[in-house]
Scaffold this motif. Structure first.
Motif, PDB file in Angstrom:
ATOM      1  N   ASP A  84      20.150 -10.481  -0.506  1.00 37.52           N
ATOM      2  CA  ASP A  84      19.393 -11.655  -0.933  1.00 37.52           C
ATOM      3  C   ASP A  84      18.079 -11.261  -1.611  1.00 37.52           C
ATOM      4  OD1 ASP A  84      17.352 -11.315   1.050  1.00 37.52           O
ATOM      5  OD2 ASP A  84      18.582 -12.373   2.516  1.00 37.52           O
ATOM      6  N   THR A  85      17.417 -12.257  -2.160  1.00 35.11           N
ATOM      7  CA  THR A  85      16.212 -11.993  -2.940  1.00 35.11           C
ATOM      8  C   THR A  85      15.056 -11.493  -2.088  1.00 35.11           C
ATOM      9  OG1 THR A  85      15.706 -14.371  -2.807  1.00 35.11           O
ATOM     10  CG2 THR A  85      16.780 -13.588  -4.811  1.00 35.11           C
ATOM     11  N   ASP A  86      15.051 -11.818  -0.805  1.00 38.74           N
ATOM     12  CA  ASP A  86      14.002 -11.310   0.077  1.00 38.74           C
ATOM     13  C   ASP A  86      14.194  -9.822   0.334  1.00 38.74           C
ATOM     14  OD1 ASP A  86      11.648 -11.877   1.785  1.00 38.74           O
ATOM     15  OD2 ASP A  86      12.981 -11.245   3.403  1.00 38.74           O
ATOM     16  N   GLN A  87      15.437  -9.378   0.338  1.00 35.00           N
ATOM     17  CA  GLN A  87      15.708  -7.949   0.481  1.00 35.00           C
ATOM     18  C   GLN A  87      15.419  -7.216  -0.830  1.00 35.00           C
ATOM     19  OE1 GLN A  87      19.717  -8.697   1.761  1.00 35.00           O
ATOM     20  NE2 GLN A  87      19.301  -8.083   3.871  1.00 35.00           N
ATOM     21  N   ILE A  88      15.645  -7.900  -1.937  1.00 30.67           N
ATOM     22  CA  ILE A  88      15.346  -7.298  -3.239  1.00 30.67           C
ATOM     23  C   ILE A  88      13.831  -7.136  -3.412  1.00 30.67           C
ATOM     24  CG2 ILE A  88      15.500  -7.603  -5.749  1.00 30.67           C
ATOM     25  CD1 ILE A  88      18.125  -9.139  -5.255  1.00 30.67           C
ATOM     26  N   ILE A  89      13.072  -8.183  -3.114  1.00 32.81           N
ATOM     27  CA  ILE A  89      11.616  -8.128  -3.218  1.00 32.81           C
ATOM     28  C   ILE A  89      11.016  -9.001  -2.117  1.00 32.81           C
ATOM     29  CG2 ILE A  89      11.558  -9.984  -4.957  1.00 32.81           C
ATOM     30  CD1 ILE A  89       9.185  -6.975  -5.023  1.00 32.81           C
ATOM     31  N   PRO A  90      10.373  -8.399  -1.105  1.00 33.57           N
ATOM     32  CA  PRO A  90       9.815  -9.163   0.017  1.00 33.57           C
ATOM     33  C   PRO A  90       8.800 -10.213  -0.424  1.00 33.57           C
ATOM     34  CG  PRO A  90       9.902  -6.838   0.547  1.00 33.57           C
ATOM     35  CD  PRO A  90      10.231  -6.953  -0.923  1.00 33.57           C
ATOM     36  N   ALA A  91       8.656 -11.247   0.399  1.00 30.21           N
ATOM     37  CA  ALA A  91       7.840 -12.412   0.050  1.00 30.21           C
ATOM     38  C   ALA A  91       6.388 -12.063  -0.254  1.00 30.21           C
ATOM     39  CB  ALA A  91       7.904 -13.441   1.176  1.00 30.21           C
ATOM     40  N   LYS A  92       5.852 -11.010   0.363  1.00 25.02           N
ATOM     41  CA  LYS A  92       4.436 -10.684   0.138  1.00 25.02           C
ATOM     42  C   LYS A  92       4.139 -10.351  -1.323  1.00 25.02           C
ATOM     43  CE  LYS A  92       4.358  -5.692   1.075  1.00 25.02           C
ATOM     44  NZ  LYS A  92       3.802  -4.637   1.937  1.00 25.02           N
ATOM     45  N   TRP A  93       5.171  -9.954  -2.074  1.00 24.56           N
ATOM     46  CA  TRP A  93       4.991  -9.618  -3.481  1.00 24.56           C
ATOM     47  C   TRP A  93       4.954 -10.859  -4.378  1.00 24.56           C
ATOM     48  CZ3 TRP A  93       4.056  -4.751  -5.385  1.00 24.56           C
ATOM     49  CH2 TRP A  93       4.202  -3.697  -4.479  1.00 24.56           C
ATOM     50  N   LEU A  94       5.252 -12.026  -3.823  1.00 30.04           N
ATOM     51  CA  LEU A  94       5.282 -13.236  -4.644  1.00 30.04           C
ATOM     52  C   LEU A  94       3.887 -13.702  -5.036  1.00 30.04           C
ATOM     53  CD1 LEU A  94       8.078 -15.332  -2.906  1.00 30.04           C
ATOM     54  CD2 LEU A  94       8.270 -13.438  -4.538  1.00 30.04           C
ATOM     55  N   LYS A  95       2.863 -13.123  -4.423  1.00 30.93           N
ATOM     56  CA  LYS A  95       1.481 -13.525  -4.723  1.00 30.93           C
ATOM     57  C   LYS A  95       0.988 -12.931  -6.037  1.00 30.93           C
ATOM     58  CE  LYS A  95       0.173 -11.904  -0.747  1.00 30.93           C
ATOM     59  NZ  LYS A  95      -0.654 -11.477   0.416  1.00 30.93           N
ATOM     60  N   VAL A  96       1.643 -11.896  -6.533  1.00 32.96           N
ATOM     61  CA  VAL A  96       1.162 -11.248  -7.747  1.00 32.96           C
ATOM     62  C   VAL A  96       1.504 -12.088  -8.968  1.00 32.96           C
ATOM     63  CG1 VAL A  96       1.414  -8.986  -6.676  1.00 32.96           C
ATOM     64  CG2 VAL A  96       3.254  -9.881  -8.098  1.00 32.96           C
ATOM     65  N   THR A  97       0.646 -12.040  -9.957  1.00 34.33           N
ATOM     66  CA  THR A  97       0.870 -12.786 -11.197  1.00 34.33           C
ATOM     67  C   THR A  97       1.200 -11.854 -12.352  1.00 34.33           C
ATOM     68  OG1 THR A  97      -1.511 -12.738 -11.650  1.00 34.33           O
ATOM     69  CG2 THR A  97      -0.630 -14.670 -10.497  1.00 34.33           C
ATOM     70  N   ASP A  98       1.074 -10.553 -12.116  1.00 31.88           N
ATOM     71  CA  ASP A  98       1.357  -9.560 -13.147  1.00 31.88           C
ATOM     72  C   ASP A  98       2.653  -8.843 -12.770  1.00 31.88           C
ATOM     73  OD1 ASP A  98       1.444  -7.572 -15.014  1.00 31.88           O
ATOM     74  OD2 ASP A  98      -0.630  -6.935 -14.752  1.00 31.88           O
ATOM     75  N   LYS A  99       3.587  -8.770 -13.697  1.00 34.52           N
ATOM     76  CA  LYS A  99       4.870  -8.143 -13.405  1.00 34.52           C
ATOM     77  C   LYS A  99       4.749  -6.634 -13.201  1.00 34.52           C
ATOM     78  CE  LYS A  99       7.496 -11.509 -16.136  1.00 34.52           C
ATOM     79  NZ  LYS A  99       8.414 -11.687 -17.279  1.00 34.52           N
ATOM     80  N   SER A 100       3.704  -6.039 -13.773  1.00 33.47           N
ATOM     81  CA  SER A 100       3.555  -4.598 -13.641  1.00 33.47           C
ATOM     82  C   SER A 100       3.339  -4.231 -12.175  1.00 33.47           C
ATOM     83  CB  SER A 100       2.383  -4.096 -14.487  1.00 33.47           C
ATOM     84  OG  SER A 100       1.163  -4.642 -14.033  1.00 33.47           O
ATOM     85  N   GLY A 101       4.002  -3.194 -11.740  1.00 36.86           N
ATOM     86  CA  GLY A 101       3.883  -2.764 -10.350  1.00 36.86           C
ATOM     87  C   GLY A 101       4.927  -3.353  -9.430  1.00 36.86           C
ATOM     88  N   LEU A 102       5.687  -4.343  -9.913  1.00 34.18           N
ATOM     89  CA  LEU A 102       6.696  -4.969  -9.054  1.00 34.18           C
ATOM     90  C   LEU A 102       7.816  -4.001  -8.688  1.00 34.18           C
ATOM     91  CD1 LEU A 102       7.199  -8.638 -10.320  1.00 34.18           C
ATOM     92  CD2 LEU A 102       6.375  -7.887  -8.095  1.00 34.18           C
TER      93      LEU A 102
END
Length: 202
Positions: A20-38
């Motif tokens: 699922d998407t939480d396993q792909i990228i944990p929720a704490k990363w949803l706060k970022v507005t810049d795609k770089s570093g994701l």
């Protein structure tokens, strides 16, 4: 968005179902507005130990997986929330395409919008790709978007589906807004032909 015609690259397999998407990228990363570093957050809970060190048992941390640009995953990949950060993180990490027997619809739509190509294959092809990766971690495949064809080592070709609109956008390197802007002259001409209708609707 760069046009996509052909993608050739090394394959890495993560043959788990229902990632699922939480396993792909944990929720704490949803706060970022810049795609770089994701890319650093991709599969974070699997890639890293509790102390932050890389988990040597996770497939992306293995030396032979370095440089892979095509991910093979199990069916129903990208289920769960609709977070756009999931395909963003895969793309930021360096993946250009994901091959799976089935994708969650919203994830697939979000991927197509940013130029991350979701390739749907049958179960037999999926298992064949997983076996190839296990036998030879340097396995490469080629994807021809125009022909909607996946070429495996040895020359075997497998067709995959994609809707015509998404295919057009990817081949021409435009997103949905870019596609609309390409129709500007037709839109202006339509408005000129229908001024009363346009004013009434406004």
């Amino acid at each position: 968005m760069d046009p996509i015609t052909n993608i050739t690259g090394k394959v890495v397999a993560l043959p788990l179902e229902n990632i699922d998407t939480d396993q792909i990228i944990p929720a704490k990363w949803l706060k970022v507005t810049d795609k770089s570093g994701l890319g650093d957050g991709l599969f974070e809970t699997w890639r890293y130990n509790a102390d932050g060190s890389p988990n040597p048992d996770f497939v992306l941390n293995k030396p032979e997986a370095q440089g892979a640009s095509i991910l093979v995953a199990g069916k129903n990949f990208g289920s769960g929330s609709s977070r756009e950060h999931a395909p963003w993180s895969l793309q930021a990490y360096g993946f250009k395409a994901v091959i799976a027997p089935a994708f969650a619809d919203i994830f697939r739509g979000n991927s197509l919008k940013i130029g991350l190509l979701p390739v749907i294959v049958d179960e037999e092809t999926f298992h064949q790709l997983v076996s190839l990766c296990e036998e030879d971690p340097t396995t490469e495949v080629s994807i021809d978007l125009a022909q909607q064809s996946l070429s495996l080592p040895g020359g075997q070709q497998v067709s995959f589906p994609i809707d015509g609109f998404s295919k057009h956008c990817l081949l021409n390197g435009v997103d949905q807004l870019g596609f609309i802007m390409q129709q500007e002259s037709d839109i202006v001409a339509y408005e000129a032909r229908n001024p009363v209708l346009i004013n009434t609707q406004a």
